[in-house]
Every structure is written in C-alpha cells, then in structure tokens.
Design a protein around this motif. Structure first.
Motif, mmCIF file in Angstrom:
data_model
loop_
_atom_site.group_PDB
_atom_site.id
_atom_site.type_symbol
_atom_site.label_atom_id
_atom_site.label_comp_id
_atom_site.label_asym_id
_atom_site.label_seq_id
_atom_site.Cartn_x
_atom_site.Cartn_y
_atom_site.Cartn_z
ATOM 1 N N UNK A 17 0.766 -0.982 -0.297
ATOM 2 C CA UNK A 17 -0.134 -0.121 0.009
ATOM 3 C C UNK A 17 0.790 1.140 0.161
ATOM 4 N N UNK A 18 2.109 1.079 0.690
ATOM 5 C CA UNK A 18 2.351 2.268 1.191
ATOM 6 C C UNK A 18 3.118 2.794 -0.613
ATOM 7 N N UNK A 19 3.596 1.092 -1.003
ATOM 8 C CA UNK A 19 4.831 1.856 -2.334
ATOM 9 C C UNK A 19 3.581 1.783 -3.354
ATOM 10 N N UNK A 20 2.450 1.500 -3.653
ATOM 11 C CA UNK A 20 1.431 2.045 -4.566
ATOM 12 C C UNK A 20 0.928 4.037 -4.562
ATOM 13 N N UNK A 21 1.340 3.116 -3.258
ATOM 14 C CA UNK A 21 0.752 5.604 -2.261
ATOM 15 C C UNK A 21 1.545 6.395 -3.418
ATOM 16 N N UNK A 22 3.071 6.037 -3.117
ATOM 17 C CA UNK A 22 4.156 6.494 -2.908
ATOM 18 C C UNK A 22 4.311 6.590 -5.208
ATOM 19 N N UNK A 23 4.466 6.036 -5.759
ATOM 20 C CA UNK A 23 4.060 5.434 -7.402
ATOM 21 C C UNK A 23 2.594 6.589 -7.682
ATOM 22 N N UNK A 24 1.802 6.106 -7.224
ATOM 23 C CA UNK A 24 0.625 7.339 -7.397
ATOM 24 C C UNK A 24 1.172 8.320 -7.214
ATOM 25 N N UNK A 25 1.904 8.869 -6.255
ATOM 26 C CA UNK A 25 2.444 10.823 -5.815
ATOM 27 C C UNK A 25 3.653 10.477 -6.728
ATOM 28 N N UNK A 26 4.463 9.906 -7.418
ATOM 29 C CA UNK A 26 5.222 10.398 -8.393
ATOM 30 C C UNK A 26 4.105 10.153 -10.036
ATOM 31 N N UNK A 27 3.188 9.831 -10.444
ATOM 32 C CA UNK A 27 2.991 9.413 -11.567
ATOM 33 C C UNK A 27 2.137 11.296 -11.589
ATOM 34 N N UNK A 28 2.127 11.473 -10.375
ATOM 35 C CA UNK A 28 1.204 13.433 -10.408
ATOM 36 C C UNK A 28 1.812 14.034 -10.653
ATOM 37 N N UNK A 29 2.899 13.855 -10.260
ATOM 38 C CA UNK A 29 3.776 14.590 -11.126
ATOM 39 C C UNK A 29 4.185 14.498 -11.909
ATOM 40 N N UNK A 30 4.333 13.536 -12.668
ATOM 41 C CA UNK A 30 4.751 13.362 -13.944
ATOM 42 C C UNK A 30 3.388 13.908 -15.026
ATOM 43 N N UNK A 31 2.160 13.136 -14.618
ATOM 44 C CA UNK A 31 0.636 14.398 -15.227
ATOM 45 C C UNK A 31 0.957 16.255 -15.371
ATOM 46 N N UNK A 32 1.557 16.324 -14.031
ATOM 47 C CA UNK A 32 1.762 17.564 -13.394
ATOM 48 C C UNK A 32 2.719 18.183 -14.653
#
Length: 265
Positions: A17-32
């Motif tokens: 769950x922690x790894x998925x949360x970190x991956x999701x935040x990184x993905x949002x940064x790339x989208x931004x």
C-alpha cells in the motif's frame, strides 16, 4: 504458524500500500509536469514541478532558519497543548460537574475563527514568539482534551471496581488502569493536533512576524512568485509529515500492544 503467516501478510500488505501510494504521487507529478509543459502554462500561473524544485534548491540558504522558527513555535505550542489538554481531560473525568460546565465552553472555543482571535493576541502579546505559541495552543488543545476524555470513558469498569476493592488510591487507579487505556486515544488526538499545529503557527506568522515559513509564504504571494509559493508549501507539508511520523514512532514505542493487536486481528 498460521498467526505468523497472517502477521507477515499484513505487513506485506502495508508495504504494498505504501509503495502504491508513492507510485501514485510520482505519477501525478509526471502528469503535472506534462500538462504544464504541453500547454505552455506560464510559471506565474502554475509552475512545473522541476521549476518548484529549482526554486526550493535556491532557497536553501534562507529556508532553514525559517523552518526552525516555525518548528519552535509548533513544538512549544504542542507541549503546552498536551499539558493543558490532558489536565482538562483528567479534571473532567474526576469531577462530573466540571465536565458539565467546561465541555460547552470547549466547543464554543472552537467555533470562533482563529483569524478573528489572532489579531487580538498580536495586540496583547506583541509580534514575538509568545503570540504564535498561543495560537497553536488554542488550535491544538481541544482535540487532545476531547480524545483523552473519550479514552477515559471507555475504561473497563470491572478493572476500576477491582482496584477500588483493593483500596487503590486515585493516583494508582489512573496509573495502573486509566492512563494505559487512554494512550491510543491520546495519540489519535495528538496526530490531529500535530497537523493543526503547523497551520496555527503559519496563521500566527501571517498576521505579524519577522521570520518563519508563514512570513516567506506571505512575501511570495504578494510578489506573485508562484514557484516559491509552491516550494514553501512543499516545505510546510514536509514538516507536517515529519511531525506526524514522529508521533507515529512515539506511539509504536509507548503503546506497542495496539499494533500487535492489529497484526493478530
């Protein structure tokens, strides 16, 4: 064997769950980054994450003293909030009449906007550290007092009666039964208070201060330095997460049975 397997599965699940949360935040940064670069959005409207990072690096020489100033306000205010909140909760638990008289006042104290009180605190106590600490206390003591009081109300009555039959003093009753039982509730309230405390310090600095993250935030806003505004906001978020993580670690050290119970469920 089955219990050990369940514990291992729960820990593995938390890691995933922690790894998925970190991956999701990184993905949002790339989208931004992609949206701001693809649509050629001006920096003063919405800076790219890379621009925010560059601004953050350029602020290193001046951001640390301001972080320390805000952290000092937060830590001192939290310390006083814990003492005041715990004292109020204990008195409310010991004296039902006190609980009846004070509880409505506690609720009323939280309905008054802090931005309405803060200017008065500046007038009464000046622009120094004292007024910022009082703002933090006013915001943080309520969730602590309420959480501790709720914990007292969930204490096992049979244990209390048992100690009373053994002629235990009130101090022994609290030390042996009530304080250990209330620890999880105390830390739940402290986690809420920690997140509010940084906000309280920032509000106090907005209304009048010479240094602190709130001062940097105000200056960046007035100068339309959007990248700096995002960079300082990132520092504030990081400070809040750091304090929250410290409380989490403290809870694991002082109330480990809560986590062992979760692992065995």
């Amino acid at each position: 064997m089955k219990k050990l397997q369940n514990i291992a599965n729960k820990r593995r699940s938390r890691f995933v769950n922690t790894a998925l949360t970190a991956a999701w935040l990184i993905f949002l940064l790339f989208v931004w980054q992609g949206v701001t670069a693809g649509f050629h959005i001006s920096e003063w409207m919405l800076p790219k994450p890379t621009e925010v990072w560059q601004e953050l690096k350029s602020l290193q020489w001046m951001v640390w003293p301001n972080i320390w100033q805000t952290a000092k306000e937060v830590l001192i205010g939290l310390a006083f909030s814990i003492v005041i909140g715990a004292a109020i909760a204990v008195f409310m638990d010991m004296v039902p009449v006190f609980r009846m008289l004070v509880r409505p006042l506690l609720v009323v104290s939280q309905t008054i906007p802090i931005v309405a009180i803060a200017p008065l605190l500046i007038v009464w106590f000046g622009f120094g550290l004292q007024s910022k600490i009082i703002v933090v206390i006013l915001i943080c003591f309520f969730p602590l007092a309420l959480s501790i009081l709720e914990g007292f109300q969930t204490v096992d009555d049979d244990l209390v009666k048992l100690l009373k039959t053994m002629h235990a003093s009130k101090w022994q009753l609290y030390r042996k039964v009530k304080f250990p039982a209330v620890l999880p509730y105390f830390f739940s309230g402290l986690k809420i208070a920690v997140t509010y405390s940084v906000m309280g310090a920032i509000i106090g600095e907005w209304l009048g201060a010479s240094e602190g993250l709130g001062v940097m935030l105000t200056r960046a806003t007035k100068s339309f330095m959007t990248a700096r505004l995002f960079a300082i906001s990132a520092v504030i978020i990081g400070l809040t997460f750091l304090l929250y993580g410290a409380v989490e670690c403290l809870q694991r050290l002082s109330a480990p049975w809560v986590y062992r119970k979760e692992d065995h469920q």
